[in-house]
Design a protein around this motif. Sequence first.
Motif, PDB file in Angstrom:
ATOM      1  N   THR A  50       0.816  -1.212   0.000  1.00  0.00           N
ATOM      2  CA  THR A  50       0.000   0.000   0.000  1.00  0.00           C
ATOM      3  C   THR A  50       0.852   1.266   0.000  1.00  0.00           C
ATOM      4  N   ARG A  51       0.315   2.244  -0.688  1.00  0.00           N
ATOM      5  CA  ARG A  51       0.936   3.572  -0.680  1.00  0.00           C
ATOM      6  C   ARG A  51       0.003   4.579  -0.008  1.00  0.00           C
ATOM      7  N   ARG A  56      -2.172   2.155   5.402  1.00  0.00           N
ATOM      8  CA  ARG A  56      -0.948   1.716   6.082  1.00  0.00           C
ATOM      9  C   ARG A  56      -1.096   1.846   7.598  1.00  0.00           C
TER      10      ARG A  56
END
Length: 160
Positions: A50-51, A56
């Motif tokens: 995940t970005r 996150r």
Amino acid sequence: MKSFVPVAAFAMIAAVPATAQVTSPGAFVAAAGASDLYEKTSSQLVLQSTRDPKVRSFAQMMVRDHNQSTAMVKAAAARAGVRSAPPKLMPAQAQMVADLRRASGADRDRAYVTQQRTAHDQALALHQGYAANGTAAPLKAAAAKIAPVVQHHIEMLSSM
């Protein structure tokens, strides 16, 4: 890629009423262990890719909080004299993890959040049900302490 809701998520929703009626201490420990294992496994998987800072942060919290709830249930089981096998994912949970593995990028993040909503609804029903109707006092107390944490997770998910 198109956004999707895994079919397994619907299977878990259907399982909520049955889970809420768990009365055997051993069945509760097994279900709670599977729930925590799913939360940790899926969160660790999404953390690899995940970005999204919200995803996150949530996934990191899931690993931390579900490690704590696993420890609480294990300790309560020991106090109650309940022996249990190591946690194992239920088939629907294993399917959801497989669905996450196949997804990527923003699609994985969306699938993760959808799965978390489903899994947390099920976990809340499990812990509230055992806290109200369980037969082993140490496990009832642990379930009663865990339920508000799960409720908090659900509240966080509603803003994602």
